[in-house]
Design a protein around this motif. Structure first.
Motif, PDB file in Angstrom:
ATOM      1  N   LEU A 112       3.008   0.055  -3.150  1.00  0.00           N
ATOM      2  CA  LEU A 112       2.499  -1.272  -2.814  1.00  0.00           C
ATOM      3  C   LEU A 112       1.968  -1.334  -1.383  1.00  0.00           C
ATOM      4  CD1 LEU A 112       5.198  -3.491  -4.533  1.00  0.00           C
ATOM      5  CD2 LEU A 112       2.770  -3.382  -5.127  1.00  0.00           C
ATOM      6  N   THR A 177      -1.162   0.746  -8.232  1.00  0.00           N
ATOM      7  CA  THR A 177      -1.401  -0.339  -7.270  1.00  0.00           C
ATOM      8  C   THR A 177      -2.850  -0.463  -6.789  1.00  0.00           C
ATOM      9  OG1 THR A 177      -0.594   1.083  -5.474  1.00  0.00           O
ATOM     10  CG2 THR A 177       0.991  -0.438  -6.484  1.00  0.00           C
ATOM     11  N   ARG A 186       3.093 -10.037  -4.265  1.00  0.00           N
ATOM     12  CA  ARG A 186       3.651  -8.705  -4.051  1.00  0.00           C
ATOM     13  C   ARG A 186       5.088  -8.598  -4.543  1.00  0.00           C
ATOM     14  NH1 ARG A 186       3.251  -4.412   0.665  1.00  0.00           N
ATOM     15  NH2 ARG A 186       5.245  -3.380   0.407  1.00  0.00           N
TER      16      ARG A 186
END
Length: 208
Positions: A112, A177, A186
């Motif tokens: 991420l 991602t 997120r």
């Protein structure tokens, strides 16, 4: 264009903890974003210099060229993943489920935080010369083996080769991602990726 904008927007001289980054780090982050957004061959050193606000000579003071930038972006990532994977395995001795959950948390957090680096790795690794490419591949293999060890402990009788299939499948899920839009925040993306990966790796592995 999201990864390119992300890299440019992040070039403000600080990291997430507020510590001042070096000018070299700023330039490298911008280069990674440009490579990920436009492709390695779609970006020139002049493009990177313009985006970073530096002249050619100043840019070459930090990096010999695009190949050097690519290696500087990808080698530390592979080193960091291996070190982090080993650390998390060591933190959960005799607890394969705890190790797996910790490894998933670690990798999802990485994925991420670094979508541009993942995109760069997926599409541009073969641009590197033989030596750094072999070094990265070796680091990756060692990282995979950390996952193989925990998966074979969780699934007694699972052959190492099949555990590697599962590990690579999990990486494909977590490393999605760069392709995720911003419609999910997120925190929720992290929850979904963790849950899906854990469920996939805990599923029974006996032949049907």
């Amino acid at each position: 264009m999201a990864v390119e904008q992300q890299a440019r927007g992040a070039a403000n001289g600080t990291n997430g903890a507020g510590r001042r980054r070096s000018r070299r780090d700023e330039i490298l982050e911008i280069a990674v974003g440009l490579f990920a957004a436009r492709g390695y061959h779609g970006v020139s050193m002049d493009d990177i210099g313009a985006a970073a606000g530096v002249t050619g000579p100043a840019l070459y003071h930090h990096f010999a060229g695009k190949e050097a930038m690519l290696a500087a972006a990808l080698i530390p990532v592979s080193e960091g993943l291996l070190a982090g994977g080993r650390e998390r395995a060591a933190n959960h001795p005799n607890d394969p489920r705890g190790t797996l959950e910790s490894l998933i948390d670690f990798h999802v957090d990485f994925a991420l935080a670094n979508p541009a680096v993942i995109a760069l790795h997926l599409h541009e690794l073969d641009r590197l010369p033989d030596e750094p490419r072999r070094r990265i591949r070796r680091l990756q293999r060692l990282y995979v083996e950390e996952w193989v060890t925990v998966l074979t402990a969780l699934h007694p009788g699972l052959p190492d080769g099949e555990a590697r299939v599962l590990a690579h499948a999990a990486f494909g899920l977590m490393n999605s991602t760069p392709f995720l839009g911003g419609e999910v925040d997120r925190r929720r993306r992290a929850e979904l990726l963790r849950g899906a990966t854990l469920a996939a790796l805990l599923a029974p592995t006996d032949p049907a």
